[in-house]
Motif scaffolding. Structure first.
Motif, mmCIF file in Angstrom:
data_model
loop_
_atom_site.group_PDB
_atom_site.id
_atom_site.type_symbol
_atom_site.label_atom_id
_atom_site.label_comp_id
_atom_site.label_asym_id
_atom_site.label_seq_id
_atom_site.Cartn_x
_atom_site.Cartn_y
_atom_site.Cartn_z
ATOM 1 N N ALA A 91 166.321 53.138 21.355
ATOM 2 C CA ALA A 91 165.753 53.076 20.005
ATOM 3 C C ALA A 91 164.247 53.332 20.030
ATOM 4 O O ALA A 91 163.717 54.049 19.169
ATOM 5 C CB ALA A 91 166.055 51.722 19.372
ATOM 6 N N LEU A 92 163.578 52.778 21.014
ATOM 7 C CA LEU A 92 162.135 52.987 21.146
ATOM 8 C C LEU A 92 161.809 54.456 21.422
ATOM 9 O O LEU A 92 160.913 55.032 20.796
ATOM 10 C CB LEU A 92 161.579 52.101 22.262
ATOM 11 C CG LEU A 92 160.077 52.212 22.520
ATOM 12 C CD1 LEU A 92 159.292 51.705 21.313
ATOM 13 C CD2 LEU A 92 159.700 51.442 23.768
ATOM 14 N N ILE A 93 162.557 55.067 22.311
ATOM 15 C CA ILE A 93 162.327 56.481 22.644
ATOM 16 C C ILE A 93 162.567 57.363 21.425
ATOM 17 O O ILE A 93 161.797 58.292 21.154
ATOM 18 C CB ILE A 93 163.227 56.910 23.817
ATOM 19 C CG1 ILE A 93 162.729 56.268 25.114
ATOM 20 C CG2 ILE A 93 163.274 58.426 23.958
ATOM 21 C CD1 ILE A 93 163.683 56.434 26.280
ATOM 22 N N ILE A 94 163.619 57.075 20.678
ATOM 23 C CA ILE A 94 163.908 57.871 19.475
ATOM 24 C C ILE A 94 162.808 57.684 18.438
ATOM 25 O O ILE A 94 162.388 58.643 17.792
ATOM 26 C CB ILE A 94 165.299 57.520 18.912
ATOM 27 C CG1 ILE A 94 166.386 58.015 19.869
ATOM 28 C CG2 ILE A 94 165.497 58.114 17.528
ATOM 29 C CD1 ILE A 94 167.778 57.530 19.539
ATOM 30 N N ALA A 95 162.320 56.448 18.269
ATOM 31 C CA ALA A 95 161.224 56.204 17.320
ATOM 32 C C ALA A 95 159.967 56.960 17.728
ATOM 33 O O ALA A 95 159.299 57.574 16.875
ATOM 34 C CB ALA A 95 160.939 54.704 17.230
ATOM 35 N N VAL A 96 159.653 56.946 19.006
ATOM 36 C CA VAL A 96 158.478 57.694 19.491
ATOM 37 C C VAL A 96 158.676 59.182 19.266
ATOM 38 O O VAL A 96 157.754 59.886 18.836
ATOM 39 C CB VAL A 96 158.215 57.377 20.986
ATOM 40 C CG1 VAL A 96 157.199 58.334 21.580
ATOM 41 C CG2 VAL A 96 157.765 55.937 21.161
ATOM 42 N N GLN A 97 159.890 59.676 19.517
ATOM 43 C CA GLN A 97 160.168 61.100 19.321
ATOM 44 C C GLN A 97 160.014 61.494 17.848
ATOM 45 O O GLN A 97 159.443 62.537 17.534
ATOM 46 C CB GLN A 97 161.571 61.434 19.825
ATOM 47 C CG GLN A 97 162.068 62.817 19.475
ATOM 48 C CD GLN A 97 161.289 63.952 20.125
ATOM 49 O OE1 GLN A 97 160.269 63.767 20.778
ATOM 50 N NE2 GLN A 97 161.772 65.160 19.918
ATOM 51 N N VAL A 98 160.524 60.666 16.959
ATOM 52 C CA VAL A 98 160.384 60.947 15.520
ATOM 53 C C VAL A 98 158.911 60.966 15.128
ATOM 54 O O VAL A 98 158.452 61.871 14.409
ATOM 55 C CB VAL A 98 161.178 59.917 14.679
ATOM 56 C CG1 VAL A 98 160.818 60.005 13.210
ATOM 57 C CG2 VAL A 98 162.676 60.116 14.881
ATOM 58 N N PHE A 99 158.153 59.994 15.597
ATOM 59 C CA PHE A 99 156.717 59.952 15.318
ATOM 60 C C PHE A 99 156.029 61.203 15.864
ATOM 61 O O PHE A 99 155.242 61.845 15.153
ATOM 62 C CB PHE A 99 156.090 58.687 15.923
ATOM 63 C CG PHE A 99 154.611 58.587 15.707
ATOM 64 C CD1 PHE A 99 154.098 58.177 14.481
ATOM 65 C CD2 PHE A 99 153.718 58.919 16.725
ATOM 66 C CE1 PHE A 99 152.733 58.095 14.279
ATOM 67 C CE2 PHE A 99 152.351 58.839 16.522
ATOM 68 C CZ PHE A 99 151.853 58.431 15.302
ATOM 69 N N GLN A 100 156.322 61.539 17.097
ATOM 70 C CA GLN A 100 155.721 62.731 17.727
ATOM 71 C C GLN A 100 156.043 63.995 16.930
ATOM 72 O O GLN A 100 155.165 64.812 16.673
ATOM 73 C CB GLN A 100 156.247 62.903 19.160
ATOM 74 C CG GLN A 100 155.689 61.962 20.173
ATOM 75 C CD GLN A 100 154.333 62.392 20.674
ATOM 76 O OE1 GLN A 100 153.392 61.636 20.550
ATOM 77 N NE2 GLN A 100 154.230 63.589 21.202
ATOM 78 N N ARG A 101 157.323 64.138 16.568
ATOM 79 C CA ARG A 101 157.755 65.376 15.923
ATOM 80 C C ARG A 101 157.230 65.516 14.506
ATOM 81 O O ARG A 101 156.738 66.576 14.111
ATOM 82 C CB ARG A 101 159.285 65.438 15.911
ATOM 83 C CG ARG A 101 159.808 66.729 15.287
ATOM 84 C CD ARG A 101 161.305 66.830 15.354
ATOM 85 N NE ARG A 101 161.717 66.976 16.748
ATOM 86 C CZ ARG A 101 162.950 66.788 17.180
ATOM 87 N NH1 ARG A 101 163.896 66.436 16.341
ATOM 88 N NH2 ARG A 101 163.254 66.948 18.440
#
Length: 166
Positions: free
Chosen positions: A25-35
């Motif tokens: 969940a943390l990795i996906i949240a970071v990815q969404v923020f990054q993208r």
């Protein structure tokens, strides 16, 4: 369930599966923020999240078996009553043990094959057998947990009269 209590394994399964989900969940949240905010995607995040999810599911299945949280089709147990329910459940669990055992063995054969080939994941470039190892580990643990459940039924620790639907 008093026979073969594996409290340490209970905690390991629970912590491992939960940790995989939390990190995913943390990795996906970071990815969404990054993208969407920084307009810059991470190359490895989706792949790692997928592999964490796979491990979480397989180890979580074992934990769910231990905690008696899997979905069941109980129509036969309810139709024939508590006297027959015990035997129907044992037969179902034996099929589950056979299935898990077969898939664990075949999964381990796949892991050994992948270890020989040296195949790596595309983005992370880790050995592919680490991902496939989740199958024999998870289903092997689930087979152990199902054996525990059969033993508890045979010892009379499960009350099928209380389980039947009215």
């Amino acid at each position: 369930m008093s026979f073969m209590k594996l409290k340490y394994l209970d905690k390991i399964e629970e912590i491992f599966s939960s940790s995989c989900l939390a990190v995913m969940a943390l990795i996906i949240a970071v990815q969404v923020f990054q993208r969407y905010v920084l307009q810059s995607s991470l190359d490895w995040s989706e792949e790692l999240a997928r592999y964490l999810f796979i491990w979480s599911v397989y180890v979580g299945c074992s934990y769910a078996t231990q905690a008696d949280r899997h979905l069941e089709v109980t129509i036969l147990r309810n139709m024939f009553g508590p006297a027959v329910a015990k035997y129907i459940t044992i037969v179902a669990y034996i099929f589950t043990i056979l299935f898990c055992g077969c898939i664990a063995v075949w999964g381990m054969q796949m892991v050994l094959f992948l270890a020989e080939t040296g195949q790596k994941t595309p983005a992370l470039e880790i050995q592919m057998y680490w991902i496939f190892l989740s199958v024999p580990v998870g289903l092997g643990l689930m087979a152990i947990r199902t054996v525990q459940r059969v033993i508890s039924i045979l010892k009379g620790e499960v009350d099928f009269a209380a389980m039947s639907c009215k």
